[in-house]
Every structure is written in structure tokens, then in C-alpha cells.
Enzyme design. Structure first.
Site, PDB file in Angstrom:
ATOM      1  N   ASN A 127       0.871  -1.183   0.000  1.00 19.71           N
ATOM      2  CA  ASN A 127       0.000   0.000   0.000  1.00 19.71           C
ATOM      3  C   ASN A 127       0.900   1.222   0.000  1.00 19.71           C
ATOM      4  O   ASN A 127       1.507   1.547   1.019  1.00 19.71           O
ATOM      5  CB  ASN A 127      -0.885  -0.032   1.260  1.00 19.71           C
ATOM      6  CG  ASN A 127      -1.695   1.245   1.421  1.00 19.71           C
ATOM      7  OD1 ASN A 127      -1.833   2.025   0.476  1.00 19.71           O
ATOM      8  ND2 ASN A 127      -2.230   1.446   2.623  1.00 19.71           N
ATOM      9  N   LYS A 162       0.132   4.254  -0.285  1.00 22.72           N
ATOM     10  CA  LYS A 162      -0.520   5.443   0.319  1.00 22.72           C
ATOM     11  C   LYS A 162      -0.329   6.673  -0.585  1.00 22.72           C
ATOM     12  O   LYS A 162      -0.260   6.548  -1.799  1.00 22.72           O
ATOM     13  CB  LYS A 162       0.016   5.687   1.731  1.00 22.72           C
ATOM     14  CG  LYS A 162      -0.024   4.432   2.584  1.00 22.72           C
ATOM     15  CD  LYS A 162       0.115   4.718   4.043  1.00 22.72           C
ATOM     16  CE  LYS A 162       0.276   3.417   4.798  1.00 22.72           C
ATOM     17  NZ  LYS A 162       0.103   3.556   6.231  1.00 22.72           N
ATOM     18  N   HIS A 171      -9.504   1.000   4.986  1.00 24.96           N
ATOM     19  CA  HIS A 171      -8.204   1.173   5.645  1.00 24.96           C
ATOM     20  C   HIS A 171      -8.385   2.107   6.842  1.00 24.96           C
ATOM     21  O   HIS A 171      -9.196   3.044   6.796  1.00 24.96           O
ATOM     22  CB  HIS A 171      -7.189   1.759   4.649  1.00 24.96           C
ATOM     23  CG  HIS A 171      -5.789   1.747   5.188  1.00 24.96           C
ATOM     24  ND1 HIS A 171      -5.324   2.710   6.040  1.00 24.96           N
ATOM     25  CD2 HIS A 171      -4.767   0.873   5.004  1.00 24.96           C
ATOM     26  CE1 HIS A 171      -4.068   2.428   6.362  1.00 24.96           C
ATOM     27  NE2 HIS A 171      -3.702   1.317   5.742  1.00 24.96           N
ATOM     28  N   GLU A 215      -6.782   4.521   7.881  1.00 27.11           N
ATOM     29  CA  GLU A 215      -6.627   5.954   7.589  1.00 27.11           C
ATOM     30  C   GLU A 215      -7.903   6.510   6.954  1.00 27.11           C
ATOM     31  O   GLU A 215      -8.260   7.665   7.182  1.00 27.11           O
ATOM     32  CB  GLU A 215      -5.382   6.177   6.701  1.00 27.11           C
ATOM     33  CG  GLU A 215      -4.112   6.006   7.522  1.00 27.11           C
ATOM     34  CD  GLU A 215      -2.926   5.445   6.758  1.00 27.11           C
ATOM     35  OE1 GLU A 215      -2.905   5.492   5.520  1.00 27.11           O
ATOM     36  OE2 GLU A 215      -1.995   4.938   7.434  1.00 27.11           O
ATOM     37  N   GLY A 224       2.352   2.189  10.673  1.00 21.39           N
ATOM     38  CA  GLY A 224       3.273   3.300  10.492  1.00 21.39           C
ATOM     39  C   GLY A 224       3.977   3.736  11.775  1.00 21.39           C
ATOM     40  O   GLY A 224       4.593   4.789  11.823  1.00 21.39           O
ATOM     41  N   SER A 280       3.401  -2.188  10.349  1.00 26.87           N
ATOM     42  CA  SER A 280       4.859  -2.170  10.483  1.00 26.87           C
ATOM     43  C   SER A 280       5.520  -3.506  10.138  1.00 26.87           C
ATOM     44  O   SER A 280       6.453  -3.941  10.815  1.00 26.87           O
ATOM     45  CB  SER A 280       5.262  -1.708  11.887  1.00 26.87           C
ATOM     46  OG  SER A 280       4.799  -0.388  12.105  1.00 26.87           O
ATOM     47  N   GLY A 337       2.795  -1.116   4.277  1.00 22.82           N
ATOM     48  CA  GLY A 337       2.840   0.295   3.916  1.00 22.82           C
ATOM     49  C   GLY A 337       4.279   0.713   3.644  1.00 22.82           C
ATOM     50  O   GLY A 337       4.832   0.463   2.569  1.00 22.82           O
TER      51      GLY A 337
HETATM   52  C1  PEP Z   1      -0.698  -0.006   5.866  1.00 20.04           C
HETATM   53  O1  PEP Z   1      -0.555   0.930   5.117  1.00 20.04           O
HETATM   54  O2  PEP Z   1      -1.732  -0.685   5.781  1.00 20.04           O
HETATM   55  C2  PEP Z   1       0.348  -0.336   6.829  1.00 20.04           C
HETATM   56  C3  PEP Z   1       0.230  -1.418   7.549  1.00 20.04           C
HETATM   57  O3  PEP Z   1       1.406   0.548   6.923  1.00 20.04           O
HETATM   58  P1  PEP Z   1       2.849   0.242   7.615  1.00 20.04           P
HETATM   59  O4  PEP Z   1       3.338  -1.053   7.038  1.00 20.04           O
HETATM   60  O5  PEP Z   1       3.693   1.419   7.235  1.00 20.04           O
HETATM   61  O6  PEP Z   1       2.617   0.141   9.095  1.00 20.04           O
END
Ligand code: PEP
Length: 249
Positions: A9, A11, A95, A97, A173, A213, A234
Site C-alpha cells: 500500500n 498510500k 483502511h 486511515e 506506520g 509495520s 505500507g
Molecule cells: C498499511 O498501510 O496498511 C500499513 C500497515 O502501513 P505500515 O506497514 O507502514 O505500518
């Protein structure tokens, strides 16, 4: 058996040029990967060029969001028909966000899921609890609500085209990953819930991927858990080498 899915993803990152460079590099690193499904979800503006770049490769294309109608007066929205035209196969929906920054609720997410399915797009339904909810021991209740409402009126037969992503909000994140056993516990309860809502086959066959993460150094242990079928990545998916290491876990 459930084929692992590794989804990136991106973003709100990458101009068209950056996106094409990133996916070209990724293509080189993963060209021999067969047993894992690889997906990238660039921003809308880069979908067209990335679509051309991944044509005839083992990398699939997805979008990060979608409107819930085929067309009409919805300023700023992108419809499933537009995504299909660019050869998208998947769409991330709900998601955290979108839920927390843009106030999307389960009702809207449910409409999007139905519209995606109608247009042959595979939804990746994201669910997850906040830190406050986890501390208040509400994790399972929150996830149960998000799944029951998000999948309201969905038929068992449609579940073969739906992926569930468990993404604890406190792990996205932040550099904090759920401990593999914590993630496994929730994944197993999601599988039980899907079995109760639909049937045993749906419980067994639905892919439930983990996000929060995920990095090259924690993916292996996560993937050793029996109910974790892949990852939604992400930050680490913005580096071709890191993402390829995750894909190869
Ligand atoms: C995500 O964007 O769904 C995500 C899990 O981000 P990250 O891997 O940066 O935590």
C-alpha cells in the site's frame, strides 16, 4: 490451500515517475516468485503507468480506495469501472486511515464492498482496533462489529473474492508490530467468525492478511502463524528491496 498474498500500500506517495521506477525495480527482484501473489496499490494517478509496467508480469495491481457507485455526481471519487479499465484486480477498502482521518464508517465500507464485487474487483477489507480499544479489552468486539457490518448481506459465494486484512491501528506506520501470537489470536478469531457468519469452507478458505509495520525482519515469524496468510505493507513496500524480501519471507 490459501495462497499467500503480499500487498504493498503505497498510500499518498510516489509521483508517476517514482512509481514506475519503484515497480520496475520490484519486478526485477521478484520475477521468479510463483507461490505468493504479489500486489501493488499505487495512488490513483500512477495506476495507468504502473498497469502498463506490470503487464504480463507476476505483479498485480490494486487501488487504495474507491467510490460506491459506478458513475454520477460524486466529485473527487473514482469508480470501480475506472479501476477495471486500468486492469486493477483488487481494491483496499476500510483502511484505518480512511476510517479515522476521513470518517468512513462500516455502512459506507459495506456499500463499497458490494460495488467492488459487482464490478469484479476483489476487496481487501481492513479491520483493526485502536490502542485505547485494545487497552479497554475491546479488540475482539470492535473487529467483530467491523466484519459483521462491513460484510452485511454478502453471500458466502462472494467470499472467495474477499481478503480480510487485520491491521491494529496502533501498529500502522508506528514501527510497533503486533507480536506474532497476538496477531495469530485475532486472525484465528476472525476465521471462527467467518465460519459462524457463512460456513466452514469460508472460514477455512478466506485469506486473512496482517498489516502494521511489517518489515523484512519480522515477516518470517508472522508467516509462521497458521492463520496469517500474507501481509498488507505500507512503509516497507516503498523500497523495492525490502518489499521483495518480505515477499520472499
Ligand atoms: C498499511 O498501510 O496498511 C500499513 C500497515 O502501513 P505500515 O506497514 O507502514 O505500518
Amino acid at each position: 490451500m490459501r495462497k499467500p498474498l503480499m500487498a504493498g500500500n503505497w498510500k499518498m506517495n510516489c509521483t508517476v515517475k517514482d512509481a514506475v521506477e519503484l515497480v520496475k525495480e520490484l519486478k526485477k527482484y521478484v520475477k521468479d516468485v510463483k507461490n505468493t501473489e504479489i500486489l501493488v496499490c499505487p495512488p490513483f494517478t500512477a495506476l495507468n503507468e504502473v498497469s502498463r509496467t506490470v503487464k504480463d508480469s507476476n505483479i498485480e495491481l490494486g487501488a487504495q480506495n474507491m467510490g460506491y457507485e459506478d458513475s454520477g455526481a460524486f466529485t473527487g471519487e473514482i469508480s470501480p469501472l475506472m479501476l477495471r479499465e486500468l486492469k486493477c484486480r483488487y481494491v483496499i477498502l476500510g483502511h484505518s486511515e480512511r476510517r479515522h482521518i476521513f470518517n468512513e464508517n462500516d455502512g459506507v465500507i459495506n456499500k463499497k464492498i458490494k460495488c467492488a464485487l459487482k464490478n469484479n474487483l476483489k476487496p481487501i477489507l481492513c479491520v483493526g482496533e485502536t490502542l485505547l480499544q485494545r487497552r479497554a479489552n475491546l479488540t475482539k468486539k470492535i473487529i467483530l462489529n467491523q466484519i459483521q457490518n462491513g460484510l452485511k448481506d454478502i453471500k458466502a459465494d462472494d467470499m472467495k473474492n474477499i481478503v480480510v486484512a487485520y491491521e491494529p491501528v496502533w501498529a500502522i506506520g508506528t514501527g510497533k508490530t503486533a507480536m506474532p501470537y497476538q496477531a495469530q489470536e485475532i486472525h484465528a478469531s476472525i476465521r471462527d467468525l467467518l465460519e459462524d457468519m457463512f460456513n466452514q469452507d469460508v472460514g477455512f478458505n478466506t485469506r486473512i492478511i496482517y498489516g502494521g509495520s511489517v518489515k523484512p525482519d519480522n515477516i518470517k515469524e508472522l508467516m509462521m502463524q497458521s492463520d496469517i496468510d500474507g501481509a498488507l505493507v505500507g512503509g516497507a513496500s516503498l523500497k523495492a528491496k525490502d518489499f521483495s524480501q518480505i515477499i520472499r519471507y
